[in-house]
Design a protein around this motif. Structure first.
Motif, PDB file in Angstrom:
ATOM      1  N   THR A  59       0.837  -1.206   0.000  1.00 19.29           N
ATOM      2  CA  THR A  59       0.000   0.000   0.000  1.00 19.29           C
ATOM      3  C   THR A  59       0.867   1.248   0.000  1.00 19.29           C
ATOM      4  N   GLY A  60       1.939   1.240   0.786  1.00 24.27           N
ATOM      5  CA  GLY A  60       2.866   2.369   0.819  1.00 24.27           C
ATOM      6  C   GLY A  60       3.506   2.609  -0.533  1.00 24.27           C
ATOM      7  N   GLY A  61       3.832   1.531  -1.240  1.00 22.89           N
ATOM      8  CA  GLY A  61       4.410   1.662  -2.579  1.00 22.89           C
ATOM      9  C   GLY A  61       3.454   2.297  -3.558  1.00 22.89           C
ATOM     10  N   ARG A  62       2.197   1.898  -3.484  1.00 24.45           N
ATOM     11  CA  ARG A  62       1.186   2.498  -4.375  1.00 24.45           C
ATOM     12  C   ARG A  62       0.992   3.978  -4.040  1.00 24.45           C
ATOM     13  N   LEU A  63       0.903   4.284  -2.745  1.00 27.52           N
ATOM     14  CA  LEU A  63       0.721   5.680  -2.335  1.00 27.52           C
ATOM     15  C   LEU A  63       1.930   6.513  -2.750  1.00 27.52           C
ATOM     16  N   TYR A  64       3.126   5.957  -2.564  1.00 26.92           N
ATOM     17  CA  TYR A  64       4.338   6.666  -2.981  1.00 26.92           C
ATOM     18  C   TYR A  64       4.275   7.012  -4.473  1.00 26.92           C
ATOM     19  N   GLY A  65       3.920   6.033  -5.302  1.00 25.43           N
ATOM     20  CA  GLY A  65       3.838   6.285  -6.741  1.00 25.43           C
ATOM     21  C   GLY A  65       2.858   7.398  -7.075  1.00 25.43           C
ATOM     22  N   ASP A  66       1.704   7.373  -6.429  1.00 29.76           N
ATOM     23  CA  ASP A  66       0.693   8.407  -6.680  1.00 29.76           C
ATOM     24  C   ASP A  66       1.174   9.783  -6.229  1.00 29.76           C
ATOM     25  N   ILE A  67       1.706   9.858  -5.016  1.00 31.83           N
ATOM     26  CA  ILE A  67       2.131  11.161  -4.482  1.00 31.83           C
ATOM     27  C   ILE A  67       3.345  11.694  -5.239  1.00 31.83           C
ATOM     28  N   ALA A  68       4.294  10.826  -5.576  1.00 32.43           N
ATOM     29  CA  ALA A  68       5.470  11.271  -6.331  1.00 32.43           C
ATOM     30  C   ALA A  68       5.039  11.848  -7.677  1.00 32.43           C
ATOM     31  N   ALA A  69       4.068  11.222  -8.332  1.00 28.80           N
ATOM     32  CA  ALA A  69       3.567  11.738  -9.613  1.00 28.80           C
ATOM     33  C   ALA A  69       2.897  13.097  -9.438  1.00 28.80           C
ATOM     34  N   ILE A  70       2.134  13.251  -8.369  1.00 23.89           N
ATOM     35  CA  ILE A  70       1.471  14.538  -8.093  1.00 23.89           C
ATOM     36  C   ILE A  70       2.505  15.625  -7.843  1.00 23.89           C
ATOM     37  N   LEU A  71       3.509  15.317  -7.022  1.00 23.32           N
ATOM     38  CA  LEU A  71       4.551  16.312  -6.728  1.00 23.32           C
ATOM     39  C   LEU A  71       5.322  16.685  -7.993  1.00 23.32           C
ATOM     40  N   ALA A  72       5.587  15.710  -8.862  1.00 20.35           N
ATOM     41  CA  ALA A  72       6.273  16.001 -10.126  1.00 20.35           C
ATOM     42  C   ALA A  72       5.404  16.893 -11.006  1.00 20.35           C
ATOM     43  N   ALA A  73       4.103  16.619 -11.042  1.00 18.60           N
ATOM     44  CA  ALA A  73       3.191  17.445 -11.842  1.00 18.60           C
ATOM     45  C   ALA A  73       3.132  18.875 -11.312  1.00 18.60           C
ATOM     46  N   ILE A  74       3.140  19.021 -10.004  1.00 17.41           N
ATOM     47  CA  ILE A  74       3.140  20.365  -9.406  1.00 17.41           C
ATOM     48  C   ILE A  74       4.408  21.105  -9.797  1.00 17.41           C
ATOM     49  N   GLN A  75       5.552  20.414  -9.727  1.00 14.41           N
ATOM     50  CA  GLN A  75       6.822  21.046 -10.085  1.00 14.41           C
ATOM     51  C   GLN A  75       6.829  21.458 -11.555  1.00 14.41           C
ATOM     52  N   GLU A  76       6.318  20.596 -12.427  1.00 14.65           N
ATOM     53  CA  GLU A  76       6.244  20.922 -13.854  1.00 14.65           C
ATOM     54  C   GLU A  76       5.336  22.126 -14.097  1.00 14.65           C
ATOM     55  N   ALA A  77       4.223  22.184 -13.398  1.00 16.37           N
ATOM     56  CA  ALA A  77       3.309  23.322 -13.540  1.00 16.37           C
ATOM     57  C   ALA A  77       3.991  24.611 -13.089  1.00 16.37           C
ATOM     58  N   GLU A  78       4.711  24.550 -11.972  1.00 18.37           N
ATOM     59  CA  GLU A  78       5.425  25.739 -11.499  1.00 18.37           C
ATOM     60  C   GLU A  78       6.505  26.145 -12.494  1.00 18.37           C
ATOM     61  N   ASP A  79       7.218  25.160 -13.039  1.00 24.47           N
ATOM     62  CA  ASP A  79       8.252  25.473 -14.015  1.00 24.47           C
ATOM     63  C   ASP A  79       7.660  26.150 -15.254  1.00 24.47           C
ATOM     64  N   ARG A  80       6.534  25.634 -15.734  1.00 27.72           N
ATOM     65  CA  ARG A  80       5.879  26.257 -16.898  1.00 27.72           C
ATOM     66  C   ARG A  80       5.411  27.676 -16.567  1.00 27.72           C
ATOM     67  N   ALA A  81       4.841  27.838 -15.386  1.00 27.94           N
ATOM     68  CA  ALA A  81       4.326  29.156 -15.000  1.00 27.94           C
ATOM     69  C   ALA A  81       5.466  30.176 -14.868  1.00 27.94           C
ATOM     70  N   THR A  82       6.557  29.779 -14.273  1.00 26.30           N
ATOM     71  CA  THR A  82       7.653  30.732 -14.091  1.00 26.30           C
ATOM     72  C   THR A  82       8.396  30.979 -15.397  1.00 26.30           C
ATOM     73  N   ALA A  83       8.417  30.011 -16.285  1.00 29.44           N
ATOM     74  CA  ALA A  83       9.065  30.215 -17.592  1.00 29.44           C
ATOM     75  C   ALA A  83       8.292  31.219 -18.420  1.00 29.44           C
ATOM     76  N   ARG A  84       6.968  31.195 -18.326  1.00 31.84           N
ATOM     77  CA  ARG A  84       6.129  32.134 -19.083  1.00 31.84           C
ATOM     78  C   ARG A  84       6.197  33.535 -18.482  1.00 31.84           C
ATOM     79  N   ALA A  85       6.417  33.607 -17.169  1.00 29.33           N
ATOM     80  CA  ALA A  85       6.413  34.897 -16.487  1.00 29.33           C
ATOM     81  C   ALA A  85       7.690  35.681 -16.775  1.00 29.33           C
ATOM     82  N   THR A  86       8.735  35.011 -17.211  1.00 34.03           N
ATOM     83  CA  THR A  86      10.010  35.725 -17.446  1.00 34.03           C
ATOM     84  C   THR A  86      10.155  36.160 -18.864  1.00 34.03           C
TER      85      THR A  86
END
Length: 86
Positions: A59-86
């Protein structure tokens, strides 16, 4: 997002409460407490701990996979947002 999720992902990635604690500047005792709090809140075991080894439960492995993907998506969204702002 619950900061204990970030802590849990770091533990899973580094394979150790101590290593994750050092990376996040949190004592091993506090790391253990916060993981226990997350497990209690979710009502599941995330980690199997022995004196020598720490491993994710299934169960921990499944949760890790889900949360790691969410955190990566958040980071990608922030990267896109800050790239457009500059």
């Amino acid at each position: 997002m619950d900061p204990d999720y970030i802590l849990f992902v770091k533990v899973a990635e580094l394979g150790s409460l101590s290593a994750a604690g050092r990376a996040l500047a949190i004592s091993p005792a506090m790391m253990s407490k916060r993981i226990a709090r997350l497990e209690a809140r979710l009502g599941i075991r995330l980690l199997r701990r022995t004196t020598r080894k720490l491993a994710l439960t299934d169960t921990g492995g499944r949760l890790y996979g889900d949360i790691a993907a969410i955190l990566a998506a958040i980071q990608e969204a922030e990267d896109r947002a800050t790239a457009r702002a500059t």
